[in-house]
Scaffold this active site. Structure first.
Site, short mmCIF file in Angstrom:
data_model
loop_
_atom_site.label_atom_id
_atom_site.label_comp_id
_atom_site.label_asym_id
_atom_site.label_seq_id
_atom_site.Cartn_x
_atom_site.Cartn_y
_atom_site.Cartn_z
N TYR A 152 0.86 -1.19 0.00
CA TYR A 152 0.00 0.00 0.00
C TYR A 152 0.89 1.23 0.00
O TYR A 152 1.85 1.31 0.77
CB TYR A 152 -0.89 0.00 1.25
N ASP A 186 9.38 2.66 -0.52
CA ASP A 186 8.37 3.35 0.28
C ASP A 186 8.54 2.90 1.73
O ASP A 186 8.13 1.81 2.11
CB ASP A 186 6.97 3.00 -0.25
N LYS A 234 4.97 9.45 8.55
CA LYS A 234 4.67 8.95 9.89
C LYS A 234 5.65 9.47 10.95
O LYS A 234 5.49 10.58 11.43
CB LYS A 234 4.59 7.43 9.86
C1 LIG Z 1 3.93 2.24 3.16
C2 LIG Z 1 2.96 3.38 3.14
N1 LIG Z 1 3.02 4.28 2.17
C3 LIG Z 1 2.18 5.31 2.09
C4 LIG Z 1 1.19 5.47 3.04
C5 LIG Z 1 0.24 6.62 2.96
O1 LIG Z 1 0.48 7.51 4.00
P1 LIG Z 1 -0.67 8.53 4.48
O2 LIG Z 1 -1.72 7.72 5.14
O3 LIG Z 1 0.07 9.46 5.40
O4 LIG Z 1 -1.15 9.22 3.26
C6 LIG Z 1 1.07 4.54 4.07
C7 LIG Z 1 0.01 4.67 5.08
O5 LIG Z 1 -0.22 3.82 5.90
C8 LIG Z 1 1.98 3.46 4.13
O6 LIG Z 1 1.93 2.55 5.10
#
Ligand SMILES: Cc1ncc(COP(=O)(O)O)c(C=O)c1O
Length: 432
Positions: free
Chosen positions: A145, A240, A268
Protein backbone atom coordinates in the site's frame (compact mmCIF):
# COMPACT_ATOMS: atom_id res chain seq x y z
CA UNK A 1 -16.75 18.35 22.57
CA UNK A 2 -18.31 15.23 23.95
CA UNK A 3 -20.06 16.82 26.97
CA UNK A 4 -20.14 13.47 28.68
CA UNK A 5 -21.49 11.50 25.73
CA UNK A 6 -20.64 7.83 25.32
CA UNK A 7 -18.90 6.23 22.35
CA UNK A 8 -22.26 4.73 21.31
CA UNK A 9 -23.92 8.16 21.32
CA UNK A 10 -21.06 9.82 19.47
CA UNK A 11 -20.94 6.98 16.93
CA UNK A 12 -24.62 7.45 16.15
CA UNK A 13 -24.10 11.15 15.59
CA UNK A 14 -20.80 10.69 13.72
CA UNK A 15 -22.60 8.63 11.10
CA UNK A 16 -24.96 11.52 10.40
CA UNK A 17 -22.12 13.96 9.67
CA UNK A 18 -19.07 11.97 8.53
CA UNK A 19 -19.03 9.39 5.79
CA UNK A 20 -19.33 6.06 7.57
CA UNK A 21 -18.73 7.97 10.79
CA UNK A 22 -15.00 8.35 10.10
CA UNK A 23 -12.32 10.18 8.16
CA UNK A 24 -10.35 7.07 7.20
CA UNK A 25 -12.17 3.80 6.48
CA UNK A 26 -10.46 1.26 8.78
CA UNK A 27 -11.44 3.32 11.83
CA UNK A 28 -15.08 2.32 11.27
CA UNK A 29 -14.40 -1.18 12.71
CA UNK A 30 -16.13 -2.85 9.74
CA UNK A 31 -13.51 -5.61 9.73
CA UNK A 32 -13.93 -6.52 13.39
CA UNK A 33 -17.46 -5.40 14.23
CA UNK A 34 -18.63 -3.34 17.20
CA UNK A 35 -18.53 0.37 17.95
CA UNK A 36 -15.16 2.08 17.79
CA UNK A 37 -14.25 3.60 21.15
CA UNK A 38 -14.11 7.41 20.88
CA UNK A 39 -10.82 8.59 22.32
CA UNK A 40 -10.87 11.36 24.88
CA UNK A 41 -7.13 11.61 25.54
CA UNK A 42 -3.93 9.63 25.40
CA UNK A 43 -0.61 9.59 27.21
CA UNK A 44 2.36 7.26 26.91
CA UNK A 45 1.18 3.81 25.85
CA UNK A 46 -2.41 4.39 26.97
CA UNK A 47 -5.49 5.83 25.27
CA UNK A 48 -8.63 6.63 27.26
CA UNK A 49 -12.07 6.56 25.77
CA UNK A 50 -14.94 8.95 26.49
CA UNK A 51 -16.53 6.02 28.33
CA UNK A 52 -13.72 6.13 30.87
CA UNK A 53 -12.10 2.95 29.58
CA UNK A 54 -8.33 2.62 29.37
CA UNK A 55 -6.56 0.84 26.53
CA UNK A 56 -2.90 -0.05 26.08
CA UNK A 57 -2.51 1.13 22.51
CA UNK A 58 -0.65 -0.87 19.87
CA UNK A 59 -1.83 1.29 16.98
CA UNK A 60 0.34 4.32 17.72
CA UNK A 61 -1.69 6.35 15.21
CA UNK A 62 -0.76 3.70 12.61
CA UNK A 63 2.94 4.20 13.14
CA UNK A 64 3.98 7.78 13.86
CA UNK A 65 4.02 7.64 17.66
CA UNK A 66 7.34 5.89 18.36
CA UNK A 67 7.66 7.79 21.62
CA UNK A 68 4.09 7.06 22.67
CA UNK A 69 1.26 9.58 23.02
CA UNK A 70 1.76 13.16 24.18
CA UNK A 71 5.48 12.77 24.79
CA UNK A 72 6.52 15.86 26.81
CA UNK A 73 9.34 16.78 24.39
CA UNK A 74 6.97 16.66 21.43
CA UNK A 75 4.17 18.53 23.19
CA UNK A 76 6.60 21.24 24.29
CA UNK A 77 8.12 21.55 20.80
CA UNK A 78 4.67 21.95 19.24
CA UNK A 79 3.59 24.43 21.92
CA UNK A 80 6.72 26.55 21.39
CA UNK A 81 6.37 26.39 17.60
CA UNK A 82 2.70 27.36 17.75
CA UNK A 83 3.53 30.37 19.89
CA UNK A 84 5.93 31.55 17.14
CA UNK A 85 3.40 31.07 14.34
CA UNK A 86 1.36 28.20 12.95
CA UNK A 87 2.25 28.60 9.27
CA UNK A 88 4.52 30.93 7.35
CA UNK A 89 4.44 29.71 3.75
CA UNK A 90 8.02 30.98 3.76
CA UNK A 91 11.35 29.29 4.56
CA UNK A 92 12.09 28.69 8.24
CA UNK A 93 14.81 27.04 10.30
CA UNK A 94 12.81 24.02 11.50
CA UNK A 95 12.40 22.54 8.03
CA UNK A 96 16.13 22.86 7.39
CA UNK A 97 16.91 21.14 10.69
CA UNK A 98 14.49 18.29 10.02
CA UNK A 99 15.92 17.80 6.52
CA UNK A 100 19.48 17.73 7.91
CA UNK A 101 18.47 15.27 10.64
CA UNK A 102 16.73 12.90 8.22
CA UNK A 103 19.79 13.02 5.93
CA UNK A 104 22.09 12.19 8.83
CA UNK A 105 19.98 9.15 9.61
CA UNK A 106 19.26 7.84 6.11
CA UNK A 107 22.28 7.27 3.86
CA UNK A 108 21.81 8.12 0.20
CA UNK A 109 19.47 11.06 0.72
CA UNK A 110 21.08 14.28 -0.47
CA UNK A 111 17.98 16.40 -0.93
CA UNK A 112 14.50 16.21 0.58
CA UNK A 113 11.10 17.70 -0.12
CA UNK A 114 8.56 17.72 2.71
CA UNK A 115 4.87 17.24 1.98
CA UNK A 116 1.83 16.63 4.21
CA UNK A 117 1.21 12.89 4.02
CA UNK A 118 2.64 9.60 2.84
CA UNK A 119 0.19 9.65 -0.05
CA UNK A 120 1.54 12.97 -1.25
CA UNK A 121 5.08 11.62 -0.93
CA UNK A 122 4.48 8.54 -3.10
CA UNK A 123 2.41 10.46 -5.64
CA UNK A 124 5.11 13.10 -5.98
CA UNK A 125 7.92 10.52 -6.14
CA UNK A 126 6.13 8.78 -9.02
CA UNK A 127 5.74 12.08 -10.85
CA UNK A 128 9.42 12.85 -10.30
CA UNK A 129 10.44 9.40 -11.58
CA UNK A 130 8.35 9.94 -14.70
CA UNK A 131 9.83 13.39 -15.14
CA UNK A 132 13.39 12.10 -14.75
CA UNK A 133 13.01 9.15 -17.11
CA UNK A 134 10.51 10.46 -19.66
CA UNK A 135 8.64 7.15 -19.22
CA UNK A 136 5.11 6.45 -17.99
CA UNK A 137 4.92 2.88 -16.65
CA UNK A 138 5.14 2.13 -12.95
CA UNK A 139 5.69 -1.27 -11.37
CA UNK A 140 4.12 -2.07 -8.02
CA UNK A 141 3.56 -5.20 -5.95
CA UNK A 142 0.42 -6.96 -4.77
CA UNK A 143 -0.33 -6.22 -1.16
CA UNK A 144 1.88 -3.15 -0.94
CA UNK A 145 0.00 0.00 0.00
CA UNK A 146 1.38 3.38 -0.94
CA UNK A 147 -1.51 5.63 0.06
CA UNK A 148 -4.51 6.49 -2.06
CA UNK A 149 -2.62 7.62 -5.16
CA UNK A 150 -4.61 6.87 -8.35
CA UNK A 151 -1.69 5.17 -10.09
CA UNK A 152 -1.06 2.97 -7.05
CA UNK A 153 -4.61 1.93 -6.15
CA UNK A 154 -4.32 -0.76 -8.74
CA UNK A 155 -4.60 -4.54 -8.66
CA UNK A 156 -2.99 -7.13 -10.86
CA UNK A 157 -4.77 -7.87 -14.10
CA UNK A 158 -5.09 -11.53 -15.04
CA UNK A 159 -1.79 -13.28 -15.69
CA UNK A 160 1.69 -12.25 -14.72
CA UNK A 161 3.19 -8.95 -15.77
CA UNK A 162 -0.03 -7.64 -17.28
CA UNK A 163 -1.33 -4.13 -16.89
CA UNK A 164 -3.28 -3.27 -13.78
CA UNK A 165 -6.94 -2.68 -13.12
CA UNK A 166 -8.22 -0.04 -10.70
CA UNK A 167 -8.94 -1.29 -7.18
CA UNK A 168 -11.13 1.73 -6.39
CA UNK A 169 -13.95 3.36 -8.28
CA UNK A 170 -13.01 6.71 -9.74
CA UNK A 171 -9.63 5.77 -11.17
CA UNK A 172 -9.39 6.22 -14.92
CA UNK A 173 -8.71 2.96 -16.77
CA UNK A 174 -5.93 4.76 -18.60
CA UNK A 175 -4.22 5.54 -15.29
CA UNK A 176 -4.49 1.94 -14.11
CA UNK A 177 -3.07 0.75 -17.42
CA UNK A 178 0.15 2.62 -16.69
CA UNK A 179 0.69 0.47 -13.61
CA UNK A 180 2.01 -3.07 -13.73
CA UNK A 181 1.34 -5.20 -10.68
CA UNK A 182 3.43 -8.22 -9.68
CA UNK A 183 3.20 -10.70 -6.83
CA UNK A 184 5.84 -10.26 -4.15
CA UNK A 185 8.59 -12.81 -3.57
CA UNK A 186 8.80 -14.03 -7.16
CA UNK A 187 12.06 -13.46 -9.02
CA UNK A 188 10.77 -15.10 -12.21
CA UNK A 189 7.85 -12.67 -12.38
CA UNK A 190 10.29 -9.80 -11.85
CA UNK A 191 12.59 -10.95 -14.64
CA UNK A 192 9.68 -11.47 -17.00
CA UNK A 193 8.19 -8.03 -16.25
CA UNK A 194 11.49 -6.27 -16.82
CA UNK A 195 12.09 -8.23 -20.04
CA UNK A 196 8.72 -7.13 -21.35
CA UNK A 197 8.42 -3.62 -20.00
CA UNK A 198 11.85 -2.63 -18.66
CA UNK A 199 12.52 -0.04 -21.37
CA UNK A 200 9.25 1.74 -20.57
CA UNK A 201 9.37 1.66 -16.78
CA UNK A 202 9.77 4.97 -14.99
CA UNK A 203 9.91 3.36 -11.56
CA UNK A 204 9.34 0.36 -9.40
CA UNK A 205 7.83 1.19 -6.03
CA UNK A 206 7.84 -1.27 -3.15
CA UNK A 207 7.42 -1.37 0.59
CA UNK A 208 10.69 -3.20 1.34
CA UNK A 209 8.94 -4.37 4.51
CA UNK A 210 5.36 -4.83 3.29
CA UNK A 211 3.31 -3.99 6.37
CA UNK A 212 -0.13 -3.09 5.11
CA UNK A 213 -1.33 -6.61 4.39
CA UNK A 214 0.10 -8.39 7.36
CA UNK A 215 3.84 -8.18 7.80
CA UNK A 216 5.37 -9.88 4.78
CA UNK A 217 9.10 -9.94 5.48
CA UNK A 218 10.91 -10.15 2.14
CA UNK A 219 14.06 -12.08 1.33
CA UNK A 220 17.02 -9.67 0.93
CA UNK A 221 18.02 -11.45 -2.34
CA UNK A 222 14.62 -10.59 -3.79
CA UNK A 223 14.97 -6.89 -2.99
CA UNK A 224 18.56 -6.94 -4.29
CA UNK A 225 17.34 -8.47 -7.58
CA UNK A 226 14.76 -5.68 -7.90
CA UNK A 227 17.50 -3.08 -7.30
CA UNK A 228 19.70 -4.64 -9.96
CA UNK A 229 16.89 -4.90 -12.55
CA UNK A 230 15.92 -1.25 -12.01
CA UNK A 231 19.53 -0.16 -12.51
CA UNK A 232 19.99 -2.28 -15.64
CA UNK A 233 16.77 -0.97 -17.15
CA UNK A 234 17.11 2.70 -16.23
CA UNK A 235 14.03 2.65 -13.97
CA UNK A 236 14.08 4.40 -10.61
CA UNK A 237 13.69 2.25 -7.50
CA UNK A 238 11.41 3.89 -4.95
CA UNK A 239 11.58 2.38 -1.48
CA UNK A 240 8.37 3.35 0.28
CA UNK A 241 9.41 3.48 3.91
CA UNK A 242 6.56 5.72 5.06
CA UNK A 243 5.67 3.02 7.58
CA UNK A 244 8.94 1.13 8.13
CA UNK A 245 11.24 4.16 8.20
CA UNK A 246 12.62 4.99 11.67
CA UNK A 247 10.98 1.88 13.14
CA UNK A 248 13.40 -0.84 12.09
CA UNK A 249 17.01 -1.72 12.89
CA UNK A 250 19.20 0.33 10.55
CA UNK A 251 16.54 3.10 10.60
CA UNK A 252 15.30 2.11 7.15
CA UNK A 253 15.09 -1.33 5.56
CA UNK A 254 17.12 0.04 2.63
CA UNK A 255 19.96 1.17 4.90
CA UNK A 256 19.77 -2.00 6.99
CA UNK A 257 20.18 -4.20 3.92
CA UNK A 258 22.56 -1.89 2.08
CA UNK A 259 20.08 -1.41 -0.77
CA UNK A 260 20.15 2.20 -1.89
CA UNK A 261 17.03 3.35 -3.69
CA UNK A 262 16.84 6.18 -6.18
CA UNK A 263 14.10 7.73 -4.07
CA UNK A 264 12.82 7.13 -0.58
CA UNK A 265 9.31 8.01 0.47
CA UNK A 266 8.94 8.72 4.17
CA UNK A 267 6.25 9.91 6.58
CA UNK A 268 4.67 8.95 9.89
CA UNK A 269 7.56 9.05 12.45
CA UNK A 270 9.21 12.11 10.88
CA UNK A 271 6.06 14.08 11.68
CA UNK A 272 5.86 12.90 15.28
CA UNK A 273 2.06 12.53 15.02
CA UNK A 274 1.45 15.66 12.94
CA UNK A 275 0.86 15.57 9.17
CA UNK A 276 4.19 15.13 7.36
CA UNK A 277 5.45 13.11 4.45
CA UNK A 278 8.71 13.43 2.54
CA UNK A 279 10.57 12.15 -0.45
CA UNK A 280 14.26 12.31 -0.99
CA UNK A 281 17.28 10.91 -2.75
CA UNK A 282 20.37 11.93 -4.68
CA UNK A 283 20.49 15.54 -5.90
CA UNK A 284 20.68 14.36 -9.51
CA UNK A 285 17.05 13.23 -9.21
CA UNK A 286 15.69 15.61 -6.59
CA UNK A 287 17.03 18.70 -8.36
CA UNK A 288 14.68 17.92 -11.23
CA UNK A 289 11.93 19.28 -8.99
CA UNK A 290 10.59 22.79 -9.26
CA UNK A 291 12.02 25.45 -8.66
CA UNK A 292 15.27 23.92 -10.00
CA UNK A 293 13.79 21.55 -12.54
CA UNK A 294 10.74 20.91 -14.70
CA UNK A 295 8.76 18.59 -12.36
CA UNK A 296 6.15 20.62 -10.48
CA UNK A 297 5.11 19.93 -6.90
CA UNK A 298 4.07 22.39 -4.21
CA UNK A 299 2.09 22.69 -0.96
CA UNK A 300 0.50 25.52 1.04
CA UNK A 301 1.31 23.81 4.34
CA UNK A 302 4.41 21.83 3.31
CA UNK A 303 7.19 22.11 5.89
CA UNK A 304 4.60 23.34 8.39
CA UNK A 305 6.42 24.66 11.49
CA UNK A 306 4.31 22.68 13.99
CA UNK A 307 4.69 19.45 12.07
CA UNK A 308 8.43 19.74 11.58
CA UNK A 309 8.86 20.70 15.25
CA UNK A 310 7.05 17.51 16.29
CA UNK A 311 9.13 15.45 13.87
CA UNK A 312 12.40 16.98 15.01
CA UNK A 313 11.58 16.48 18.68
CA UNK A 314 10.73 12.85 17.95
CA UNK A 315 13.94 12.13 16.05
CA UNK A 316 16.05 13.94 18.66
CA UNK A 317 14.51 11.89 21.47
CA UNK A 318 15.07 8.66 19.55
CA UNK A 319 18.70 9.53 18.89
CA UNK A 320 19.43 10.77 22.39
CA UNK A 321 17.94 7.65 23.99
CA UNK A 322 19.37 4.97 21.74
CA UNK A 323 15.80 4.63 20.51
CA UNK A 324 16.26 2.04 17.78
CA UNK A 325 18.20 -0.36 20.00
CA UNK A 326 15.67 0.14 22.80
CA UNK A 327 12.72 -0.53 20.52
CA UNK A 328 14.33 -3.66 19.21
CA UNK A 329 15.00 -4.80 22.79
CA UNK A 330 11.34 -4.18 23.63
CA UNK A 331 10.40 -6.16 20.56
CA UNK A 332 12.63 -9.03 21.68
CA UNK A 333 10.89 -8.90 25.06
CA UNK A 334 7.54 -9.16 23.28
CA UNK A 335 8.83 -12.20 21.36
CA UNK A 336 9.86 -13.76 24.65
CA UNK A 337 6.53 -13.07 26.38
CA UNK A 338 4.06 -13.59 23.58
CA UNK A 339 5.81 -16.34 21.62
CA UNK A 340 5.18 -19.12 24.19
CA UNK A 341 1.61 -17.93 24.77
CA UNK A 342 0.85 -18.30 21.08
CA UNK A 343 2.58 -21.65 20.94
CA UNK A 344 0.47 -22.94 23.83
CA UNK A 345 -2.77 -21.74 22.23
CA UNK A 346 -5.09 -24.00 20.22
CA UNK A 347 -5.07 -21.36 17.48
CA UNK A 348 -2.18 -21.37 15.01
CA UNK A 349 -0.99 -17.82 15.63
CA UNK A 350 2.64 -16.80 15.28
CA UNK A 351 4.32 -13.51 16.03
CA UNK A 352 6.10 -11.83 13.13
CA UNK A 353 8.21 -8.83 14.07
CA UNK A 354 10.72 -6.41 12.63
CA UNK A 355 12.00 -3.74 15.04
CA UNK A 356 8.97 -2.09 16.63
CA UNK A 357 6.48 -3.44 14.06
CA UNK A 358 4.69 -6.73 14.72
CA UNK A 359 1.87 -8.85 13.35
CA UNK A 360 -0.04 -11.91 14.47
CA UNK A 361 0.10 -14.33 11.54
CA UNK A 362 -2.65 -16.96 11.48
CA UNK A 363 -1.96 -20.38 10.01
CA UNK A 364 0.42 -23.33 10.21
CA UNK A 365 2.18 -22.90 6.91
CA UNK A 366 5.43 -21.08 6.31
CA UNK A 367 5.11 -17.40 7.29
CA UNK A 368 3.57 -15.59 4.34
CA UNK A 369 5.78 -13.45 2.10
CA UNK A 370 2.98 -12.59 -0.31
CA UNK A 371 -0.74 -12.00 -0.08
CA UNK A 372 -1.85 -15.36 -1.42
CA UNK A 373 -0.31 -17.05 1.64
CA UNK A 374 -3.08 -16.08 4.07
CA UNK A 375 -5.18 -18.67 5.87
CA UNK A 376 -8.90 -18.33 4.91
CA UNK A 377 -9.95 -17.91 8.58
CA UNK A 378 -7.53 -15.08 9.27
CA UNK A 379 -10.09 -12.27 9.33
CA UNK A 380 -12.88 -14.08 11.15
CA UNK A 381 -10.69 -15.31 14.00
CA UNK A 382 -8.98 -11.96 14.35
CA UNK A 383 -12.35 -10.19 14.70
CA UNK A 384 -13.14 -12.35 17.73
CA UNK A 385 -9.66 -11.93 19.20
CA UNK A 386 -9.82 -8.16 18.71
CA UNK A 387 -13.09 -7.92 20.65
CA UNK A 388 -11.75 -10.03 23.51
CA UNK A 389 -8.60 -7.91 23.71
CA UNK A 390 -10.58 -4.67 23.79
CA UNK A 391 -12.60 -6.08 26.68
CA UNK A 392 -9.29 -6.63 28.49
CA UNK A 393 -8.00 -3.13 27.76
CA UNK A 394 -5.63 -3.82 24.85
CA UNK A 395 -6.15 -2.11 21.50
CA UNK A 396 -4.87 -3.59 18.27
CA UNK A 397 -5.71 -2.05 14.90
CA UNK A 398 -9.21 -3.11 13.83
CA UNK A 399 -8.17 -5.41 10.99
CA UNK A 400 -6.45 -8.78 10.77
CA UNK A 401 -4.11 -7.37 8.15
CA UNK A 402 -2.91 -4.26 9.97
CA UNK A 403 0.31 -4.50 11.94
CA UNK A 404 0.90 -3.49 15.57
CA UNK A 405 3.33 -0.81 16.69
CA UNK A 406 5.48 -0.67 19.80
CA UNK A 407 6.71 2.62 21.22
CA UNK A 408 9.29 3.58 23.79
CA UNK A 409 6.35 4.18 26.13
CA UNK A 410 5.50 0.46 26.18
CA UNK A 411 7.31 -0.88 29.22
CA UNK A 412 7.83 -4.54 30.05
CA UNK A 413 4.73 -4.59 32.29
CA UNK A 414 2.56 -3.47 29.39
CA UNK A 415 3.97 -6.21 27.17
CA UNK A 416 3.69 -8.92 29.81
CA UNK A 417 0.10 -7.83 30.42
CA UNK A 418 -0.60 -7.92 26.70
CA UNK A 419 0.83 -11.43 26.33
CA UNK A 420 -1.34 -12.61 29.24
CA UNK A 421 -4.42 -10.96 27.76
CA UNK A 422 -3.80 -12.58 24.36
CA UNK A 423 -3.55 -15.97 26.08
CA UNK A 424 -6.84 -15.43 27.92
CA UNK A 425 -8.54 -13.97 24.86
CA UNK A 426 -7.54 -16.88 22.64
CA UNK A 427 -9.14 -19.29 25.10
CA UNK A 428 -12.43 -17.49 24.53
CA UNK A 429 -12.15 -17.67 20.74
CA UNK A 430 -13.77 -20.85 19.42
CA UNK A 431 -11.85 -22.86 16.86
CA UNK A 432 -13.35 -22.40 13.36
C1 LIG B 1 3.93 2.24 3.16
C2 LIG B 1 2.96 3.38 3.14
N1 LIG B 1 3.02 4.28 2.17
C3 LIG B 1 2.18 5.31 2.09
C4 LIG B 1 1.19 5.47 3.04
C5 LIG B 1 0.24 6.62 2.96
O1 LIG B 1 0.48 7.51 4.00
P1 LIG B 1 -0.67 8.53 4.48
O2 LIG B 1 -1.72 7.72 5.14
O3 LIG B 1 0.07 9.46 5.40
O4 LIG B 1 -1.15 9.22 3.26
C6 LIG B 1 1.07 4.54 4.07
C7 LIG B 1 0.01 4.67 5.08
O5 LIG B 1 -0.22 3.82 5.90
C8 LIG B 1 1.98 3.46 4.13
O6 LIG B 1 1.93 2.55 5.10
Amino acid sequence: MSAGRTSEELWTEAQRHLVGGVNSPVRAYRAVGGTPPFIADAEGAVMRSVDGRRYVDFIGSFGPLVLGHSHPAVVEAVREAAARGTSFAAPHEGEVELARTVKELVPGIEKIRFVNSGTEATQSAIRLARGCTGRDLVLKFEGCYHGHVDALLVEAGSGLATFGIASSAGIPAATARDTIVLPLDDEDALEQAFRRHGGHLAAAIIEPLPANNGLLVQRPEYLERLRRLCTENGALLILDEVLSGFRVPGVTIGAGLGIEPDLYTLGKVIGGGLPVGAYGGPARWMDRLSPLGPVYQAGTLSGNPLAVAAGLATLRELRANDGWARMDALGAFLDQELGPVLEASAHPYRLVRCGSIFWLAYGDDELPRRTDGFHPNTAEIFGLLHRELLERGYMLAPSAYEVGFLSLAHDEDALTGFAGAVGEALEEVPAP
